[in-house]
Design an enzyme around this catalytic site. Sequence first.
Site: not given
Ligand code: EPZ
Length: 431
Positions: A22-23, A117, A122, A307, A399
């Site tokens: 998916k991702n 989610c 986020r 995840d 999803r």
């Molecule tokens: C991706 O989300 C995935 N989604 C999520 O999967 C997954 O949980 C996550 O990566 C971590 O592996 C998709 O790929 C569509 P991040 P993403 O940016 O990209 C902080 C699922 O169940 N952060 O790696 O949104 C954030 O708050 C979903 O399949 C900032 O501070 O996650 C978090 O604490 C849910 N500023 C950490 O970084 C930013 O600009 C990691 O977030 C971006 C993120």
Amino acid sequence: MTKYVIRGGNPLHGEVVISGAKNAAVAIIPAALLVDGVCRIENVPQISDVTLILGILEDLGAQIRTVNRTTLDIDCSNIRKCRASYDMARQIRASYYLVGALLGRFGNAYVPMPGGCDLGARPIDQHEKGFYAMGARVQVINGYIDAKAPAGRLHGAHIYFDVVSVGATMNVMIAAVLADGLTVIENAAKEPHIVDLANFLNSMGADIMGAGTDVIKIRGVPRLCGGTYSIIPDQIEAGTYMAAVAAAGGEVTIQNIIPKHLDCISAKLIEMGVEITEVGDSLTVRRNGPLTKTNVKTLPYPGFPTDMQPQIAAVLCLAQGTSILTEGVWDNRYRFADEFRRMGANIQVDGKIAVIEGVRQLTGAPVSACDLRAGAGMIIAGLAAEGITEIDQIYHIERGYEDIVPKLAGLGADIHVETTSTEEDWHIHAV
Ligand code: EPZ
């Protein structure tokens, strides 16, 4: 209302084939916007997040042709629009990749703030920081991310992320492919889908090195041209079936996987007493004896994936002893704990830490899938529980999991989809 109904207690046996990731899919499909020509994408999972992202692309003017169940031809050559549909894009997290793709191709993007989610805050400040360093002006207006490169084209930049972010790493990588000059991303995320996106872009003519390490270098090229690419298998879907066997017992061969991506999950299940054997591109997971407690902390790859946190929590609920689960990525990923308690789990949450005292038996109950992976955790708990579990809000689960009900039924689980009439729904809500 549509719900999953599970009568727990059947051990799982047989073989299950894992779908495309998916991702990876939800980043590779928007990245097709950069390509001048037809991209043939294989191993595309049939899940609602993919349907949505394809819908957004079609609305922008892409031509999408279904070749077979898992293969699509995407042609974005004639796209001229830079404004994504508000109603569709705000429903999904991955719509933020359209900002990188539209900025990279046209120097201009107008994309709704993303959904996805509810896992706590986020922010997308790291995405914005990357685009800004590459010469874009980014602001949020009327619910849209409005990003513009005044020069008409982004330029390369040296970007050091403050946090390890999957989305920001992929988005900046997408934006940098057609930029003028060299972009260096430091403190990059290393998840398998980051390598997959880089491989996809390179197969279309991009020049990306270092994906899978914490420094990624992207040298801008004038254009990408069409080609064929196959998406990697879904690490989290595979891990979910591994956890299901651990909780329900039995022996299942999980096929079409990259075992290396599952090492972090296998290691924890083995600590708990599950047997795992690797043969080629499959793993056989076997659990006959009792489960023992362990501690798990979620971290960016190659750590234990966030995840998989609710799914491993479901298994820990049945493990002898007290386990400590620490969420190392999201602020609020324990919303499922109340639902697990309805099923008899002994789980106490304090901030990012959950203390789980294993119980001998969970019991079935009506529960709600509050997000995608929480829903997967509830299915796992339901498969192991005594009696009937009914899970509503299953649109969250759909999803991200292709055919989860037939796949589990094929392994011997007693699970089916049930749709109740609106009159019954009214009665349920009224009482
Ligand atoms: C991706 O989300 C995935 N989604 C999520 O999967 C997954 O949980 C996550 O990566 C971590 O592996 C998709 O790929 C569509 P991040 P993403 O940016 O990209 C902080 C699922 O169940 N952060 O790696 O949104 C954030 O708050 C979903 O399949 C900032 O501070 O996650 C978090 O604490 C849910 N500023 C950490 O970084 C930013 O600009 C990691 O977030 C971006 C993120």
